[in-house]
Design an enzyme around this catalytic site. Structure first.
Site, PDB file in Angstrom:
ATOM      1  CE  LYS A  22       4.090 -14.383 -38.029  1.00  0.00           C
ATOM      2  NZ  LYS A  22       4.970 -15.013 -39.012  1.00  0.00           N
ATOM      3  CG  ASN A  23       6.687 -17.232 -36.429  1.00  0.00           C
ATOM      4  OD1 ASN A  23       5.835 -17.078 -37.308  1.00  0.00           O
ATOM      5  ND2 ASN A  23       7.714 -16.423 -36.282  1.00  0.00           N
ATOM      6  CB  CYS A 117       9.452 -11.987 -48.218  1.00  0.00           C
ATOM      7  SG  CYS A 117      10.572 -12.114 -46.834  1.00  0.00           S
ATOM      8  NE  ARG A 122      12.794 -15.705 -44.918  1.00  0.00           N
ATOM      9  CZ  ARG A 122      11.677 -15.345 -44.268  1.00  0.00           C
ATOM     10  NH1 ARG A 122      11.106 -14.239 -44.575  1.00  0.00           N
ATOM     11  NH2 ARG A 122      11.146 -16.139 -43.367  1.00  0.00           N
ATOM     12  CG  ASP A 306      11.054 -12.802 -35.995  1.00  0.00           C
ATOM     13  OD1 ASP A 306      10.400 -13.847 -35.849  1.00  0.00           O
ATOM     14  OD2 ASP A 306      11.711 -12.556 -37.015  1.00  0.00           O
ATOM     15  NE  ARG A 398       2.205 -12.382 -43.702  1.00  0.00           N
ATOM     16  CZ  ARG A 398       3.156 -12.950 -44.417  1.00  0.00           C
ATOM     17  NH1 ARG A 398       3.823 -12.219 -45.296  1.00  0.00           N
ATOM     18  NH2 ARG A 398       3.459 -14.220 -44.269  1.00  0.00           N
TER      19      ARG A 398
HETATM   20  C1  EPZ Z   1      11.346 -18.383 -39.253  1.00  0.00           C
HETATM   21  O1  EPZ Z   1      11.555 -18.138 -40.626  1.00  0.00           O
HETATM   22  C2  EPZ Z   1      10.254 -17.425 -38.811  1.00  0.00           C
HETATM   23  N1  EPZ Z   1       9.028 -17.729 -39.547  1.00  0.00           N
HETATM   24  C3  EPZ Z   1      10.695 -15.992 -39.072  1.00  0.00           C
HETATM   25  O2  EPZ Z   1       9.673 -15.138 -38.575  1.00  0.00           O
HETATM   26  C4  EPZ Z   1      11.974 -15.736 -38.295  1.00  0.00           C
HETATM   27  O3  EPZ Z   1      12.430 -14.425 -38.570  1.00  0.00           O
HETATM   28  C5  EPZ Z   1      13.044 -16.763 -38.704  1.00  0.00           C
HETATM   29  O4  EPZ Z   1      12.540 -18.094 -38.508  1.00  0.00           O
HETATM   30  C6  EPZ Z   1      14.321 -16.619 -37.890  1.00  0.00           C
HETATM   31  O5  EPZ Z   1      14.028 -16.775 -36.523  1.00  0.00           O
HETATM   32  C7  EPZ Z   1       8.271 -18.767 -39.146  1.00  0.00           C
HETATM   33  O6  EPZ Z   1       8.594 -19.472 -38.194  1.00  0.00           O
HETATM   34  C8  EPZ Z   1       7.008 -19.015 -39.914  1.00  0.00           C
HETATM   35  P1  EPZ Z   1      15.190 -19.519 -41.081  1.00  0.00           P
HETATM   36  P2  EPZ Z   1      12.460 -19.159 -41.484  1.00  0.00           P
HETATM   37  O7  EPZ Z   1      15.060 -20.675 -41.990  1.00  0.00           O
HETATM   38  O8  EPZ Z   1      12.359 -20.516 -40.916  1.00  0.00           O
HETATM   39  C9  EPZ Z   1      18.661 -19.139 -44.276  1.00  0.00           C
HETATM   40  C10 EPZ Z   1       8.248 -13.318 -38.597  1.00  0.00           C
HETATM   41  O9  EPZ Z   1       8.499 -12.118 -38.610  1.00  0.00           O
HETATM   42  N2  EPZ Z   1      18.088 -20.330 -44.924  1.00  0.00           N
HETATM   43  O10 EPZ Z   1      15.416 -19.778 -39.619  1.00  0.00           O
HETATM   44  O11 EPZ Z   1      12.109 -18.969 -42.919  1.00  0.00           O
HETATM   45  C11 EPZ Z   1      17.720 -17.933 -44.352  1.00  0.00           C
HETATM   46  O12 EPZ Z   1      17.880 -17.260 -45.573  1.00  0.00           O
HETATM   47  C12 EPZ Z   1       9.020 -14.259 -39.480  1.00  0.00           C
HETATM   48  O13 EPZ Z   1       7.391 -13.859 -37.855  1.00  0.00           O
HETATM   49  C13 EPZ Z   1      18.770 -20.893 -46.024  1.00  0.00           C
HETATM   50  O14 EPZ Z   1      19.801 -20.388 -46.469  1.00  0.00           O
HETATM   51  O15 EPZ Z   1      13.905 -18.600 -41.233  1.00  0.00           O
HETATM   52  C14 EPZ Z   1      18.169 -17.108 -43.164  1.00  0.00           C
HETATM   53  O16 EPZ Z   1      19.320 -16.369 -43.542  1.00  0.00           O
HETATM   54  C15 EPZ Z   1       9.944 -13.509 -40.417  1.00  0.00           C
HETATM   55  N3  EPZ Z   1      18.253 -22.004 -46.600  1.00  0.00           N
HETATM   56  C16 EPZ Z   1      18.592 -18.156 -42.133  1.00  0.00           C
HETATM   57  O17 EPZ Z   1      18.770 -19.377 -42.869  1.00  0.00           O
HETATM   58  C17 EPZ Z   1      17.113 -22.602 -46.135  1.00  0.00           C
HETATM   59  O18 EPZ Z   1      16.710 -23.648 -46.698  1.00  0.00           O
HETATM   60  C18 EPZ Z   1      17.558 -18.432 -41.042  1.00  0.00           C
HETATM   61  O19 EPZ Z   1      16.302 -18.535 -41.665  1.00  0.00           O
HETATM   62  C19 EPZ Z   1      16.442 -22.033 -45.025  1.00  0.00           C
HETATM   63  C20 EPZ Z   1      16.957 -20.903 -44.433  1.00  0.00           C
END
Ligand code: EPZ
Length: 419
Positions: A22-23, A117, A122, A306, A398
């Protein structure tokens, strides 16, 4: 609305195939916005998030064909509506991945600000700051991101935090920017690497994949390509935990063991016998109770957030006491109170849950809250004695293709019923 009804207590045995990731599929579908010709994508998982992505792209003016070999031909080369509407974005935060490609190819975008969410606020500040540094004018008002640019210009992007989709957004934007972009502190998740491989097939000039520094030399255009989406390492890991938690023996095929080293290492620590081949992993926990394992989530190649909820379920019935610490998201323990209702002995202390393994869990009526928390409830349900029901199954759909079919192929007894 549907719920799952699970009769638990049977060890799971047999073999299944992992679906496409998915990702990896989500950013790759959005990368079609960059191309002047269609992308032909195979091994795409049949998930609600993929359908949402296709609807979003179609709203923008893209077209797609479902081919006989179940690959998807997606043509986003002539978008006419550069808007990602709230009605769709609110159901899938990953819609933010349309921002970078739209700015790079069409020089403007209006994208609903993805809300938080269940697992956290996020934010997308890292995405917006990086694209502004590349020359985008960005304004956020009335719940929308208004972005425009004359032309994106390559530069040094230093991420304070490792962010998977922020890395992917900048990576895609940089492929058509003027000059060279260097992304420092880039995410190294295998799904980022899959996106690099697909962009390269489209003509992008990228180096540094699987490291924390990606270098992208902008080109004038990207062509279409055929690409096979990588396997879903989180789905695969979930099924391996299912074998471990029920004391069974399963083989997951069609996967890349190299992308799952941290998870496989923890399963071995829990006492599982593991055999890995080039594209399959066999886990044998027959007749044994798992040992408690300490977990601390962090960016790839370390233990993935995850898979955190799934290991809390495993630790709930393991021998001994363990701690599971979540360092990525601020509220990713929604599965804990539900597992406690099944008799688990779990205590939350800040961003750590202390797990005292109990011999067995008992079935209960549960509520799913987010994708991976729901997966951990299914794992607890198939391991528990008695009947477990899980409401709000749409969370599971999802990220898990045909979940009850795959579990039942392994000897589980799961039924999806309307309620
Ligand atoms: C991706 O989400 C994945 N989703 C998530 O999978 C996964 O849990 C996550 O990466 C971490 O591996 C997809 O790839 C579609 P991040 P993402 O930006 O990119 C902070 C699932 O279950 N952050 O790596 O949204 C954020 O709050 C989903 O399949 C900021 O502060 O996660 C978090 O604490 C859930 N500002 C950390 O960074 C930003 O602009 C990492 O989040 C972006 C992120």
């Amino acid at each position: 609305m549907y719920k799952l009804v699970i009769q638990g207590g049977t060890p799971l045995n047999g073999e299944i195939k992992a679906s496409g990731s998915k990702n990896a599929a989500l950013p790759i579908f959005f990368s079609s916005i960059l191309a002047d010709e269609p992308l032909k994508l195979s091994n795409t998982p049949q998930l609600s998030d993929i359908s949402t992505t296709l609807r979003l792209l179609m709203d923008m003016g893209a077209h797609f064909i479902l081919e006989a070999d179940s690959s998807i031909l997606i043509d986003s080369s002539n978008l006419t509506n550069l808007v990602a509407d709230y009605s769709l974005v609110k159901t899938m935060r990953a819609s933010i991945l349309s921002l970078g490609p739209m700015l790079a190819k069409y020089k403007e975008a209006k994208i609903s600000l993805p809300g938080g969410c269940a697992i956290g606020t996020r934010p997308v500040d890292l995405h917006l700051k990086a694209l502004e540094k590349m020359g985008a004018k960005i304004e956020v008002k009335n719940g929308y991101i208004y972005a425009s640019t004359k032309k994106l210009v390559g530069c040094q992007i230093n991420f304070d935090l490792v962010s998977v989709t922020a890395t992917e957004n900048v990576l895609m934007a940089a492929t058509l920017a003027d000059g060279v972009t260097t992304i420092n502190n880039a995410a190294q998740e295998p799904e980022v690497t899959d996106l690099v491989y697909c962009l390269r097939k489209m003509g992008a000039k990228i180096s540094g994949e699987n490291t924390s520094t990606l270098i992208i030399e902008g080109v004038d255009r990207l062509n279409g390509a055929e690409y096979n989406i990588c396997p879903d390492r989180i789905e695969a890991g979930t099924y391996l935990v299912a074998a471990a938690i029920t004391g069974g023996c399963i083989t997951v095929k069609n996967i890349q063991p190299d992308a799952m080293r941290a998870v496989i290492g923890k399963l071995i620590e829990a006492g599982a016998d593991i055999q890995t081949n080039e594209n399959s992993v066999k886990l044998d926990m027959k007749g044994r109770r798992p040992k408690a394992v300490n977990i601390r989530t962090s960016p790839h190649p370390n233990f993935p957030t995850d898979m955190q909820a799934q290991f809390v379920a495993l630790n709930a019935i393991a021998q001994g006491i363990s701690t599971v610490t979540e360092t990525i998201f601020e509220n990713r323990f929604m599965h804990v109170p539900e597992l406690c209702r099944m008799g688990a002995d779990l205590k939350l202390e800040g961003n750590t849950v202390v797990c005292k393994g109990v011999k067995s869990l008992s079935g209960a009526n549960l509520m799913a809250t987010d994708l991976r928390a729901s997966a951990s409830l299914v794992l607890a349900g198939v391991a528990a004695q008695g009947t477990t029901t899980i409401e709000r199954v749409y969370h599971l759909d999802r990220g898990y293709e045909s979940i009850e079919e795959k579990f039942n192929m392994l000897g589980a007894n799961i039924e999806r019923v309307q309620h």
